[in-house]
Scaffold this motif. Sequence first.
Motif, PDB file in Angstrom:
ATOM      1  N   ALA A  81       3.083  40.429  16.924  1.00 26.60           N
ATOM      2  CA  ALA A  81       4.550  40.466  16.857  1.00 26.60           C
ATOM      3  C   ALA A  81       5.033  41.915  16.781  1.00 26.60           C
ATOM      4  O   ALA A  81       6.015  42.294  17.431  1.00 26.60           O
ATOM      5  N   ILE A  82       4.334  42.737  16.012  1.00 20.90           N
ATOM      6  CA  ILE A  82       4.685  44.155  15.895  1.00 20.90           C
ATOM      7  C   ILE A  82       4.527  44.845  17.241  1.00 20.90           C
ATOM      8  O   ILE A  82       5.407  45.606  17.669  1.00 20.90           O
ATOM      9  N   PHE A  83       3.422  44.585  17.924  1.00 23.61           N
ATOM     10  CA  PHE A  83       3.231  45.165  19.251  1.00 23.61           C
ATOM     11  C   PHE A  83       4.386  44.788  20.169  1.00 23.61           C
ATOM     12  O   PHE A  83       4.944  45.647  20.867  1.00 23.61           O
ATOM     13  N   LEU A  84       4.751  43.515  20.200  1.00 22.92           N
ATOM     14  CA  LEU A  84       5.848  43.064  21.065  1.00 22.92           C
ATOM     15  C   LEU A  84       7.168  43.736  20.694  1.00 22.92           C
ATOM     16  O   LEU A  84       7.924  44.171  21.572  1.00 22.92           O
ATOM     17  N   ALA A  85       7.440  43.849  19.413  1.00 22.63           N
ATOM     18  CA  ALA A  85       8.674  44.516  18.965  1.00 22.63           C
ATOM     19  C   ALA A  85       8.670  45.986  19.366  1.00 22.63           C
ATOM     20  O   ALA A  85       9.710  46.526  19.758  1.00 22.63           O
ATOM     21  N   MET A  86       7.517  46.626  19.302  1.00 18.38           N
ATOM     22  CA  MET A  86       7.419  48.030  19.711  1.00 18.38           C
ATOM     23  C   MET A  86       7.704  48.200  21.204  1.00 18.38           C
ATOM     24  O   MET A  86       8.089  49.281  21.639  1.00 18.38           O
ATOM     25  N   GLN A  87       7.528  47.125  21.979  1.00 24.42           N
ATOM     26  CA  GLN A  87       7.803  47.177  23.421  1.00 24.42           C
ATOM     27  C   GLN A  87       9.269  46.879  23.721  1.00 24.42           C
ATOM     28  O   GLN A  87       9.676  46.822  24.876  1.00 24.42           O
ATOM     29  N   GLY A  88      10.076  46.665  22.674  1.00 23.46           N
ATOM     30  CA  GLY A  88      11.508  46.452  22.839  1.00 23.46           C
ATOM     31  C   GLY A  88      11.944  45.002  22.912  1.00 23.46           C
ATOM     32  O   GLY A  88      13.093  44.712  23.247  1.00 23.46           O
ATOM     33  N   PHE A  89      11.058  44.064  22.574  1.00 24.33           N
ATOM     34  CA  PHE A  89      11.422  42.650  22.609  1.00 24.33           C
ATOM     35  C   PHE A  89      11.905  42.187  21.245  1.00 24.33           C
ATOM     36  O   PHE A  89      11.508  42.732  20.216  1.00 24.33           O
ATOM     37  N   ASP A  90      12.764  41.173  21.262  1.00 20.48           N
ATOM     38  CA  ASP A  90      13.162  40.489  20.034  1.00 20.48           C
ATOM     39  C   ASP A  90      12.168  39.359  19.835  1.00 20.48           C
ATOM     40  O   ASP A  90      12.001  38.508  20.715  1.00 20.48           O
ATOM     41  N   VAL A  91      11.503  39.350  18.690  1.00 22.65           N
ATOM     42  CA  VAL A  91      10.367  38.466  18.473  1.00 22.65           C
ATOM     43  C   VAL A  91      10.675  37.431  17.394  1.00 22.65           C
ATOM     44  O   VAL A  91      11.122  37.778  16.308  1.00 22.65           O
ATOM     45  N   VAL A  92      10.420  36.176  17.734  1.00 17.34           N
ATOM     46  CA  VAL A  92      10.377  35.113  16.735  1.00 17.34           C
ATOM     47  C   VAL A  92       8.907  34.825  16.531  1.00 17.34           C
ATOM     48  O   VAL A  92       8.163  34.627  17.498  1.00 17.34           O
ATOM     49  N   THR A  93       8.465  34.825  15.294  1.00 14.57           N
ATOM     50  CA  THR A  93       7.065  34.551  14.984  1.00 14.57           C
ATOM     51  C   THR A  93       7.004  33.512  13.881  1.00 14.57           C
ATOM     52  O   THR A  93       7.965  33.354  13.115  1.00 14.57           O
ATOM     53  N   GLY A  94       5.903  32.806  13.819  1.00 16.03           N
ATOM     54  CA  GLY A  94       5.773  31.814  12.762  1.00 16.03           C
ATOM     55  C   GLY A  94       4.447  31.105  12.798  1.00 16.03           C
ATOM     56  O   GLY A  94       3.651  31.253  13.725  1.00 16.03           O
ATOM     57  N   GLU A  95       4.236  30.353  11.749  1.00 14.40           N
ATOM     58  CA  GLU A  95       3.058  29.531  11.576  1.00 14.40           C
ATOM     59  C   GLU A  95       3.483  28.342  10.723  1.00 14.40           C
ATOM     60  O   GLU A  95       4.564  28.370  10.122  1.00 14.40           O
ATOM     61  N   PRO A  96       2.700  27.288  10.666  1.00  9.85           N
ATOM     62  CA  PRO A  96       3.090  26.129   9.865  1.00  9.85           C
ATOM     63  C   PRO A  96       3.242  26.492   8.382  1.00  9.85           C
ATOM     64  O   PRO A  96       2.480  27.300   7.854  1.00  9.85           O
ATOM     65  N   GLU A  97       4.222  25.879   7.741  1.00 12.25           N
ATOM     66  CA  GLU A  97       4.422  26.136   6.309  1.00 12.25           C
ATOM     67  C   GLU A  97       3.210  25.757   5.477  1.00 12.25           C
ATOM     68  O   GLU A  97       2.947  26.361   4.440  1.00 12.25           O
TER      69      GLU A  97
END
Length: 192
Positions: free
Chosen positions: A47-63
Motif C-alpha cells: 500500500a505504501i509503494f502504491l501511495a508513493m506512486q501517486g495512487f489513492d489506496v484503500v487497503t484492508g484485511e478481515p477484522e
Amino acid sequence: MDINEATTHLGASFEHIAADGHLALEQLKLPAGAEVLDVGTGAGNFAIFLAMQGFDVVTGEPENDTTHYARKDWVANAAAVGVADRIRFQPYNASQMSFATGHFAAVFFFGVLHHVDEQERVRVFAEALRVVKPGGGVVFFEPNLETLEQIWVNDPGHPLPANPTDYMGTISAEEIKLKGRRMNIYLYRAGL
C-alpha cells in the motif's frame, strides 16, 4: 521520498517489493491519482509503494484475521515515508467485498492468495474482477521459489504459492505473466 529512502525506513525487502510493483504498473498504465485496492494490508508495504506512486489506496484485511501477517502497524510505516494521507484502511473479507462494482482502477494481492482458504479462492478472484473498472487490472503477486525458501527459514509452515489461473472458474480474462525479482506476477483484465 524515493524508494532508496523508503527502503532505509522500511527495510531491505521494500526495494524488492517496489521493483516487482513497478513491473505490474508498467503493464497497467493507470492514470495518476487513481483509486486502487490493496488486499491484505500486513505491514502496509505494498500500500505504501502504491501511495508513493501517486495512487489513492484503500487497503484492508478481515477484522477476524489473527495470523502473524495481519494487524501490523502499517500507519507508522506509512507516516515514516510521508504517505499516510494517501492510504485508507477498511476491514473487509476478500470473498465478499462491500465495494461497488467497477469502483477501483486496479486490485492488488501482494503475497495474499496462497493464504486464502482454497475453497474461497474462486470467489475471491471473481470479487476482485467485480470491483475493478472495465479495462482495469487484477494483479496477484505470488512468491517465487527463492523467496519461498527465505520465508521458510522463519515460517516453516508457510503455504506454497497459488497459481491464480487455477481459480478463474468460468471467468474469461486476458492474462499476462511476469517474472519479478521476488514474486511471480499474474495480471488479469476482464471486459476488454
